[in-house]
Design an enzyme around this catalytic site. Structure first.
Site, PDB file in Angstrom:
ATOM      1  N   GLY A 126       0.771  -1.232   0.000  1.00 37.92           N
ATOM      2  CA  GLY A 126       0.000   0.000   0.000  1.00 37.92           C
ATOM      3  C   GLY A 126       0.801   1.279   0.000  1.00 37.92           C
ATOM      4  N   GLU A 161       4.204   4.121   5.984  1.00 34.26           N
ATOM      5  CA  GLU A 161       2.943   3.374   5.884  1.00 34.26           C
ATOM      6  C   GLU A 161       1.934   4.150   5.052  1.00 34.26           C
ATOM      7  OE1 GLU A 161       1.509   0.699   6.245  1.00 34.26           O
ATOM      8  OE2 GLU A 161       1.758  -0.264   8.164  1.00 34.26           O
ATOM      9  N   ASP A 162       1.033   3.417   4.418  1.00 32.63           N
ATOM     10  CA  ASP A 162      -0.070   4.068   3.723  1.00 32.63           C
ATOM     11  C   ASP A 162      -1.124   4.516   4.725  1.00 32.63           C
ATOM     12  OD1 ASP A 162      -0.786   1.448   4.354  1.00 32.63           O
ATOM     13  OD2 ASP A 162      -1.714   1.026   2.423  1.00 32.63           O
ATOM     14  N   ASP A 222      -4.439   1.856  10.981  1.00 32.83           N
ATOM     15  CA  ASP A 222      -5.777   1.764  11.553  1.00 32.83           C
ATOM     16  C   ASP A 222      -5.732   1.079  12.914  1.00 32.83           C
ATOM     17  OD1 ASP A 222      -5.470  -0.811  10.424  1.00 32.83           O
ATOM     18  OD2 ASP A 222      -6.817  -0.349   8.778  1.00 32.83           O
ATOM     19  N   LYS A 238      -6.469   6.151  11.060  1.00 33.23           N
ATOM     20  CA  LYS A 238      -7.852   6.043  11.522  1.00 33.23           C
ATOM     21  C   LYS A 238      -7.807   5.962  13.043  1.00 33.23           C
ATOM     22  CE  LYS A 238      -9.591   3.352   7.616  1.00 33.23           C
ATOM     23  NZ  LYS A 238     -10.240   2.064   7.259  1.00 33.23           N
ATOM     24  N   PHE A 261     -13.603   2.139   4.698  1.00 34.99           N
ATOM     25  CA  PHE A 261     -12.621   1.400   3.917  1.00 34.99           C
ATOM     26  C   PHE A 261     -12.286   2.213   2.675  1.00 34.99           C
ATOM     27  CE2 PHE A 261     -10.657  -1.755   1.295  1.00 34.99           C
ATOM     28  CZ  PHE A 261      -9.929  -2.485   2.216  1.00 34.99           C
ATOM     29  N   ASP A 266      -5.873  -0.697  -1.403  1.00 34.85           N
ATOM     30  CA  ASP A 266      -6.608  -1.618  -2.268  1.00 34.85           C
ATOM     31  C   ASP A 266      -7.746  -2.319  -1.559  1.00 34.85           C
ATOM     32  OD1 ASP A 266      -5.538  -4.892  -1.923  1.00 34.85           O
ATOM     33  OD2 ASP A 266      -4.743  -3.284  -0.678  1.00 34.85           O
ATOM     34  N   ARG A 311      -5.384  -0.029  -6.330  1.00 37.31           N
ATOM     35  CA  ARG A 311      -4.143   0.654  -5.963  1.00 37.31           C
ATOM     36  C   ARG A 311      -3.753   1.734  -6.970  1.00 37.31           C
ATOM     37  NH1 ARG A 311      -1.916  -2.032  -1.756  1.00 37.31           N
ATOM     38  NH2 ARG A 311      -2.139  -4.287  -1.701  1.00 37.31           N
TER      39      ARG A 311
END
Length: 142
Positions: free
Chosen positions: A4, A58-59, A62, A90, A111, A118, A124
């Site tokens: 990600g 990191e993307d 969460d 998040k 989401f 993705d 993506r």
């Protein structure tokens, strides 16, 4: 952290004016839109990081399970410092107390797909971020 974060990492890396290297680790904890709660290492760290500063990119953060897992794994190799940069977070999903050193944006507990994120490998390549919503039992990007 692949897969990600590769777009975010590439864009970020273009703007760094310090001496640095890039390498990738890949971990997974998702099936569909749900976290399994179990992080498994897929591709490991091959470089010697002892005494070096590490910045994980990191993307999205969460639950924080991936961050906790990687901190435990990489700390065994005795780096000088470990820092975290994340494009998104998040906060309402966090299960662990974490120190994120560089944070882009906080997002709601939805989401998301696009810009590296993705849904089971799809989405993506989208240039923007989209919320995936369920309509009639099927998931659609909006």
């Amino acid at each position: 952290v692949l897969n990600g974060a590769f777009l975010f990492a590439a864009d970020l890396f273009k703007h760094l004016d310090i001496e640095c290297e890039i390498t990738f680790v890949k971990v997974s904890s998702y099936i569909g839109t749900s976290s399994t709660g179990k992080v498994k290492e897929i591709i490991g760290l091959n470089e010697d990081v002892a005494g070096r500063d590490i910045v994980f990119i990191e993307d999205i953060i969460d639950t924080g399970d991936t961050v906790k897992f990687l901190l435990g794994e990489v700390s065994r190799f005795k780096p000088a410092n470990i820092y975290w940069a994340s494009m998104l977070s998040k906060p309402e999903c966090l299960r662990h107390e974490l120190k994120i050193d560089y944070m882009g944006f906080e997002v709601p507990n939805k989401f998301l797909v696009g810009y590296g994120l993705d849904y089971d490998g799809i989405g993506r390549n989208l240039n923007d971020l989209y919320i995936v919503k369920e309509v009639g039992g099927m998931r659609h990007e909006v």
